[in-house]
Design an enzyme around this catalytic site. Structure first.
Site, mmCIF file in Angstrom:
data_model
loop_
_atom_site.group_PDB
_atom_site.id
_atom_site.type_symbol
_atom_site.label_atom_id
_atom_site.label_comp_id
_atom_site.label_asym_id
_atom_site.label_seq_id
_atom_site.Cartn_x
_atom_site.Cartn_y
_atom_site.Cartn_z
ATOM 1 N N GLY A 239 0.842 -1.321 0.091
ATOM 2 C CA GLY A 239 -0.007 0.139 0.094
ATOM 3 C C GLY A 239 0.639 1.270 -0.146
ATOM 4 N N GLU A 275 4.080 -7.004 1.689
ATOM 5 C CA GLU A 275 3.415 -7.211 0.335
ATOM 6 C C GLU A 275 3.369 -6.027 -0.657
ATOM 7 O OE1 GLU A 275 -0.575 -8.325 1.541
ATOM 8 O OE2 GLU A 275 0.093 -10.376 2.453
ATOM 9 N N ARG A 278 2.836 -1.642 -6.144
ATOM 10 C CA ARG A 278 3.012 -0.554 -6.766
ATOM 11 C C ARG A 278 4.725 0.095 -6.326
ATOM 12 N NH1 ARG A 278 -1.188 2.780 -7.939
ATOM 13 N NH2 ARG A 278 -2.494 1.671 -6.560
ATOM 14 N N CYS A 346 -14.394 3.217 -27.854
ATOM 15 C CA CYS A 346 -15.558 3.704 -27.934
ATOM 16 C C CYS A 346 -16.317 3.691 -26.406
ATOM 17 C CB CYS A 346 -16.834 2.927 -28.883
ATOM 18 S SG CYS A 346 -16.030 2.693 -30.486
ATOM 19 N N GLU A 347 -15.685 4.557 -25.593
ATOM 20 C CA GLU A 347 -16.303 4.930 -24.201
ATOM 21 C C GLU A 347 -15.759 6.409 -24.112
ATOM 22 O OE1 GLU A 347 -17.531 2.777 -21.888
ATOM 23 O OE2 GLU A 347 -17.378 0.966 -23.302
ATOM 24 N N TYR A 375 -0.253 -2.150 -12.299
ATOM 25 C CA TYR A 375 -1.455 -1.968 -12.346
ATOM 26 C C TYR A 375 -1.787 -1.453 -13.979
ATOM 27 C CZ TYR A 375 -1.627 -3.093 -7.368
ATOM 28 O OH TYR A 375 -1.322 -3.463 -6.156
HETATM 29 C C1 LIG Z 1 -3.031 -4.962 -4.030
HETATM 30 C C2 LIG Z 1 -2.700 -5.743 -2.656
HETATM 31 C C3 LIG Z 1 -1.427 -5.743 -2.367
HETATM 32 C C4 LIG Z 1 -0.543 -4.749 -3.043
HETATM 33 O O1 LIG Z 1 -0.932 -3.288 -2.713
HETATM 34 P P1 LIG Z 1 0.348 -2.086 -3.377
HETATM 35 O O2 LIG Z 1 -0.496 -0.758 -3.189
HETATM 36 O O3 LIG Z 1 0.564 -2.154 -4.946
HETATM 37 O O4 LIG Z 1 1.559 -1.974 -2.670
HETATM 38 C C5 LIG Z 1 -0.788 -6.025 -1.055
HETATM 39 N N1 LIG Z 1 -1.522 -6.908 -0.422
HETATM 40 C C6 LIG Z 1 -2.897 -7.179 -0.996
HETATM 41 C C7 LIG Z 1 -3.804 -8.273 0.108
HETATM 42 C C8 LIG Z 1 -3.269 -6.668 -1.903
HETATM 43 O O5 LIG Z 1 -4.728 -7.050 -2.363
#
Ligand SMILES: *Cc1c(COP(=O)(O)O)cnc(C)c1O
Length: 439
Positions: A239, A275, A278, A346-347, A375
């Protein structure tokens, strides 16, 4: 920091001119910089200054096998949300003991495959899923290593479509249900609870929501231990945001993020799992496109480009803003005017930028959308029967196509007529889609 910049008036990815790739591959295409993604991974890892944290790249941000191989070779694990992503991670050489499986809706077949592979951890998001996983594991004579994803009910302060940690979101186990769910897990024969997992959203540009969530979770670790539960892992999700625009507030650096986490988890004696998606690959990728036409409307100038929302969905899906740079640098004296950069689909949402100050654009001019490495290609589709956009990886002065543009024959061959519809199809009317639009 990233490795995209002008040299001698042309935009380069590391030591390769993007215009040279455009000539060979055709537009549109994604291009990733190996040096940028490895740097981001290393900065994140080194910020913690601990050897045993497990950093699982969120595969959904960029699932290309070459990207996963590069990161896996740096020591990354993988955070997967489907069997397909797990197969990608394993295929790229990421060992099962570095894979965590997230997501609110794992099927029993996916659970079985992940148990067979011997993954590190299932992040379980409901009591029903916990019971299903236990049954599957018992039927295989195995025990599933589990972290329970708790919803801490904090506002991540990000776009509503990428916020996951509020009570009304579908993600995680409700805060008030945390203790009963751990109690339930302790009674299930196929479940071995290892820890707690939390992930409150994406593109978070302020430490406050993280701090609120993580301090609640740290308290929960202490409460659960008092009740006799073993908590040896803490998965703090992903995140952390990245800069998309030069003039926006800079997101916290990994160092500041790590310092805050060390303070909150000091003395807890847990193995930390992360995790990030981005922040590893976002600024390591660009989408290169070229102008097909310009059009003057009553009060607007449009540049119609050969990339579209099916290639890069973020602007349509999240109102995202991507920096746009011409591959050929605009000279210092060139004046800029407000241009809407739009795709051919076409959107009405097929718009990359509105009233963007850009140098004069002409047919054939190539442009790069920056910060498209997370993404981007991952969300691409063939909407409007546009061939899936190809991906290129640069490493120093070399580049390689790491996913090629499908030919129209390949696209047609994925479909079939039922036996009662005759005659058989022959693919008609196409030159090959290789080499793209109009390179
Ligand atoms: C999407 C997601 C991430 C990665 O989020 P980023 O903003 O790309 O770091 C990590 N864990 C879970 C469970 C997610 O759904």
């Amino acid at each position: 920091m990233n490795h995209f910049g002008y040299r001698g008036g042309w935009l380069f990815a590391e030591d390769v001119a993007l215009s040279a790739i455009a000539r060979e591959v055709g537009t549109p295409f994604y291009c990733y910089s190996t040096a940028t993604m490895t740097r981001h991974f290393t900065v994140f890892r080194d910020a913690f200054g601990i050897n045993d944290a497990l950093i699982c790249f969120a595969v959904k941000a960029n699932p290309n096998l070459a990207v996963l191989r590069v990161l896996g070779d740096c020591g990354a694990g993988a955070d997967v949300v489907s069997q397909g992503e797990m197969i990608r991670a394993l295929t790229a050489g990421i060992p099962a003991n570095r894979i965590v499986f997230s997501g609110v809706g794992k099927s029993r077949q996916e659970m079985e495959a992940a148990l067979n592979a011997g993954i590190y951890q299932f992040n379980v998001e409901s009591e029903a899923e916990l019971e299903a996983l236990s049954q599957v594991a018992v039927s295989m004579n195995l025990v599933a290593p589990v972290a329970l994803r708790i919803n801490p009910d904090v506002d991540a302060g990000t776009h509503k479509n990428i916020s996951t940690g509020k009570a009304e979101n579908k993600f995680g186990i409700a805060w008030a249900r945390a203790e009963p769910t751990f109690a339930l897990a302790a009674t299930l024969p196929g479940i071995n609870v290892k820890g707690i997992d939390v992930h409150i959203g994406s593109q978070i540009t302020d430490l406050t929501p993280f701090e609120m969530a993580f301090s609640k979770v740290a308290d929960l670790v202490r409460d659960l231990r008092e009740k006799g539960h073993t908590i040896e892992r803490l998965d703090l999700g992903g995140g952390l945001g990245i800069p998309y625009a030069a003039d926006e507030k800079a997101p916290p650096l990994p160092d500041a993020y790590a310092k805050m986490i060390r303070r909150l988890t000091d003395g807890l004696n847990v193995r930390l799992v992360f995790e990030p998606g981005r922040m590893i690959t976002g600024n390591a990728g660009v989408l290169v496109t070229q102008v097909l036409y310009t059009k003057q409307a009553e009060s607007k100038t449009f540049a119609i480009v050969d990339a579209a929302m099916n290639d890069l969905m973020r602007p349509a899906l999240y109102d995202a803003w991507h920096e746009i740079l011409p591959l050929k640098e605009a000279g210092p004296g060139i004046s800029r005017t407000a241009i809407d950069v739009v795709g051919p689909v076409c959107e009405s949402t097929d718009v990359f930028a509105t009233d963007r100050p850009l140098p004069p654009l002409e047919e054939g001019d190539a442009l790069a959308f920056l910060s498209a490495g997370a993404y981007g290609a991952a969300q691409a589709s063939e909407y409007n029967s546009r061939p899936l956009v190809p991906e290129v990886m640069v490493d120093g002065d070399r580049f390689a196509v790491i996913r090629s543009r499908p030919s129209y024959e390949e696209m047609m061959a994925r479909e079939a007529l039922p036996s009662w519809l005759r005659p058989k199809l022959t693919v008609a009317g196409g030159t090959d889609s290789e080499n793209g639009g109009a390179a």
